[in-house]
Write an enzyme that holds these catalytic residues in place. Structure first.
Site, short mmCIF file in Angstrom:
data_model
loop_
_atom_site.label_atom_id
_atom_site.label_comp_id
_atom_site.label_asym_id
_atom_site.label_seq_id
_atom_site.Cartn_x
_atom_site.Cartn_y
_atom_site.Cartn_z
CG ASN A 218 -2.04 1.07 1.20
OD1 ASN A 218 -2.68 0.93 2.01
ND2 ASN A 218 -2.31 1.57 0.13
CD GLU B 161 -7.41 1.01 0.39
OE1 GLU B 161 -7.47 2.46 0.90
OE2 GLU B 161 -6.25 0.52 0.27
CB THR C 282 -8.99 1.32 7.89
OG1 THR C 282 -9.04 1.17 6.56
CG2 THR C 282 -8.31 2.33 8.63
N GLY C 283 -8.97 -1.95 6.47
CA GLY C 283 -9.85 -3.02 5.98
C GLY C 283 -9.54 -4.08 6.60
CG HIS D 135 -13.65 -0.72 6.41
ND1 HIS D 135 -12.72 -0.90 5.27
CD2 HIS D 135 -13.09 0.30 7.01
CE1 HIS D 135 -11.67 -0.20 5.14
NE2 HIS D 135 -11.95 0.54 6.39
CB CYS E 87 -7.13 -1.84 2.79
SG CYS E 87 -8.11 -0.60 3.44
CB CYS F 25 -4.90 5.80 5.49
SG CYS F 25 -4.07 4.58 4.63
N GLY F 26 -4.90 2.90 8.08
CA GLY F 26 -4.10 2.25 8.78
C GLY F 26 -2.69 2.06 8.37
#
Length: 282
Positions: free
Chosen positions: A13, A216, A227-228, A167, A225, A76-77
């Site tokens: 990412n 996303e 947070t995903g 999400h 991702c 965004c994690g």
């Protein structure tokens, strides 16, 4: 205007990271960001992370997140992990643990001695209004274990959770054949999601491991991702399909997500790497 930047990545990412332009200098609008995101004629990135001075004295930085389509998003994690790694590299004397601020709220981070970075992504919120999501004709529907949509004649069942950003999580038997391209863009922009949504396709391998692909919002499918990954694990733990520590295999690599259940904070751990530095006239 010349922009000095870093290119960073976490699990594939990738991010354009830069300090916010001074007030007297032109700002970066969505058109400029889209041009910079182009992988053929620009720099190329999934998200841009703009670093600003902290709002609070105890915080190390305030960061903003922009998708490759120029839209600003809440959180965004993997981006948070990259920001934490950069903050530690810039000022290691301030310690490995830090507080950071973002549009999506306060984030606590820890840069481990092995180079991995852990971030506290807050408490997963399963209330539909937190995404926000309208379902079953109600603007503020009651929380349900799963929801459903009919898309292209198919009945799609999914979980919904906010990680500071929206999400949707779909269970699939095999991520390799998951209909990411078919359903991802349609669900992202479905009318029930007022701010659009991210869409995760999760294959449960066992109680401690899942495979995940994520479409996303404003980007398309990415290599990873953060947070995903958190949203998928939170959905699985709450339904008693997963244990409290889960390895999440993404196309770009594996992350560890730890969550002990409702009301508790969820942690995301993985690598964060600097790729190169540069400057570009915009």
């Amino acid at each position: 205007m010349r922009l000095d930047f870093l290119k960073m990545q976490g699990l594939g990412n990738d991010f354009l990271v830069f300090d916010a332009p001074q007030p007297a200098r032109p700002s970066l609008d969505s058109n400029k960001l889209r041009a910079l995101a182009d992988r053929h004629t620009g720099i190329g990135f999934d998200q841009a992370l703009m670093l600003e001075a902290p709002r609070e004295a105890h915080s190390r930085v305030f960061y903003r997140v922009f998708n490759s389509d120029g839209s600003e998003v809440e959180q965004c994690g993997n981006g948070a992990r990259c920001v934490a790694a950069l903050m530690y590299a810039r000022r290691p004397e301030l310690g490995r643990e830090m507080t950071m601020e973002s549009t999506g709220g306060v984030v606590h981070a820890r840069v481990r001695e092995d180079g991995m970075v852990s971030v506290d992504m807050g408490i997963p919120n399963f209330e539909p209004r937190s995404l926000p999501m309208e379902a079953h004709g109600a603007a503020s529907p009651a929380e349900m274990p799963v929801y459903s949509l009919e898309i292209d004649g198919a009945n799609i069942e999914f979980g919904a959770v906010s990680m500071g950003n929206p999400h949707v999580v779909l269970r699939v038997p095999d991520v390799k054949s998951a209909p990411v391209e078919r359903f991802g863009p349609t669900i992202e922009r479905h009318r029930i999601f007022a701010k659009r949504t991210n869409v995760g396709f999760m294959q449960i391998v066992d109680r401690n491991r899942i495979k995940l692909r994520v479409h996303e919002r404003g980007v398309g499918e990415t290599q990873a991702c953060g947070t995903g990954a958190c949203a998928a694990v939170a959905f699985g733990v709450k339904r008693d399909l997963l244990d409290s520590e889960v390895s999440v295999d993404l196309p770009g690599g594996s992350a560890i997500v730890s969550w002990s259940g409702p009301g508790r904070h969820i942690w995301l751990t993985g690598p964060a790497t600097m790729v190169f530095t540069g400057s570009i006239d915009i």
